[in-house]
Design an enzyme around this catalytic site. Structure first.
Site, short mmCIF file in Angstrom:
data_model
loop_
_atom_site.label_atom_id
_atom_site.label_comp_id
_atom_site.label_asym_id
_atom_site.label_seq_id
_atom_site.Cartn_x
_atom_site.Cartn_y
_atom_site.Cartn_z
N LEU A 46 0.86 -1.18 0.00
CA LEU A 46 0.00 0.00 0.00
C LEU A 46 0.89 1.23 0.00
O LEU A 46 1.92 1.26 0.69
CB LEU A 46 -0.88 0.03 1.26
CG LEU A 46 -2.13 -0.85 1.29
CD1 LEU A 46 -2.74 -0.83 2.69
CD2 LEU A 46 -3.14 -0.41 0.26
N ASP A 47 0.51 2.26 -0.75
CA ASP A 47 1.23 3.53 -0.70
C ASP A 47 1.20 4.09 0.72
O ASP A 47 0.24 3.83 1.47
CB ASP A 47 0.60 4.54 -1.66
CG ASP A 47 0.82 4.18 -3.13
OD1 ASP A 47 1.74 3.40 -3.40
OD2 ASP A 47 0.06 4.68 -3.97
N PRO A 48 2.19 4.88 1.10
CA PRO A 48 2.16 5.48 2.45
C PRO A 48 0.87 6.25 2.73
O PRO A 48 0.39 6.24 3.86
CB PRO A 48 3.37 6.42 2.42
CG PRO A 48 4.33 5.76 1.48
CD PRO A 48 3.46 5.16 0.40
#
Length: 306
Positions: A46-48
């Site tokens: 997951l992206d930050p």
């Protein structure tokens, strides 16, 4: 000189509710440190900026993480209309703005164009590689490279809320779908542009966010059995496959890498057990044979699924 904390063998799956602002790898390393695990990995980054379900695998569970990478996923997304960014999300620089003049009916009509099988051009700010280098490195250097469109499938696309310049969507999609790209493409169809403001993953294959724990809950749990109890069994990752119980002789043969006769079965994968213990997964070839495909070490891990 500081000594490295001791590592121990830990086998299982942690369904983590990843917080915003933390990379998937940073979340993994924090969990690994809390468990003092010798081996760990994550499935489906997951992206930050994104939150939600991040399955973390420990020990023998890492052998089965590839199955989740192929699984469908479900997200809840918040879009901001009228503003495009260079990354397609809220962390990028604004590159275009426009007046927003859409209503719910207009949005519903636009969403219909994105249901089913669609083509997406992967974003420049992604980890896809060109000539061994991630696309985001080119993007940061101001270089845009040509990307071939990809076929993905949007199984379900539901408008949850439409409030001025903000849309909330639920997206059930195939692997490889970029929700940032969906936001940008939808904004362009609406004629005002858009970017992704927030993203929360709620499901990967058979795994749901409702069973996930936060890092805070993990840290608060006493070290030892109480914390270890937050791990799901290794075979949770393959719970969607049919199961077969083997006797001791057949189990020994499979664990030695030998094939077994298994007449009357169609080609496919099976969960393998012996005396209630998970051995791994086998592959039937459709010709009456069962072959080992991916096994746990010495059938050493238990199971809660059977």
């Amino acid at each position: 000189m500081s000594s490295r904390p001791p590592r121990r063998p830990v086998d299982g799956l942690l369904l983590l509710d990843k917080p915003q602002g933390l990379s998937s790898n940073a979340a993994l390393q924090r969990a690994r440190w809390l468990f003092k695990a010798a081996k760990a990995g994550h499935t489906g980054t997951l992206d930050p900026m994104a939150t939600g379900l991040l399955p973390l695998t420990f020990g023998e569970a890492t052998k089965f993480s590839q199955l989740l990478l192929e699984a469908d996923k479900c997200y809840e997304a918040v879009l901001r209309l009228g503003v495009e960014t260079d990354t397609g999300d809220a962390e990028g620089q604004v590159i275009a703005t426009a007046t927003v003049a859409v209503d719910r009916r207009t949005v519903e009509s636009a969403l219909a164009r994105f249901r089913g099988e669609i083509e997406q051009i992967p974003p420049m700010y992604s980890a896809l590689k060109r000539d061994g280098k991630p696309l985001y490195e080119y993007a940061r250097a101001g270089i845009e490279v040509e990307r071939a469109p990809r076929l993905v499938r949007i199984h379900t696309l539901v408008l949850l809320d439409c409030d001025g310049d903000t849309l909330s969507l639920r997206v059930d999609c195939s692997k490889g779908t970029y929700i940032r790209t969906l936001a940008v493409d939808l904004g362009r169809v609406l004629g005002c542009g858009a970017h992704l403001m927030a993203l929360r993953r709620t499901r990967i294959g058979p795994l749901n966010l409702s069973a996930a724990v936060t890092l805070e809950a993990l840290e608060a749990a006493p070290e030892g059995p109480a914390r270890d109890a937050m791990l799901a069994p290794v075979d949770t990752l393959v719970a969607h496959l049919p199961a077969i119980e083997l006797d001791a002789v057949c189990a020994a043969a499979i664990m030695q890498g030998r094939q077994l006769p298994l007449p009357g079965t169609k080609a496919g994968q099976l969960r393998l057990y012996a005396a209630g213990r998970f051995l791994g997964i086998g592959q039937t070839d459709g010709q009456g044979r069962l072959l080992p495909k991916r096994l746990v070490a010495n059938g050493k891990v238990g199971s809660a699924l059977g």
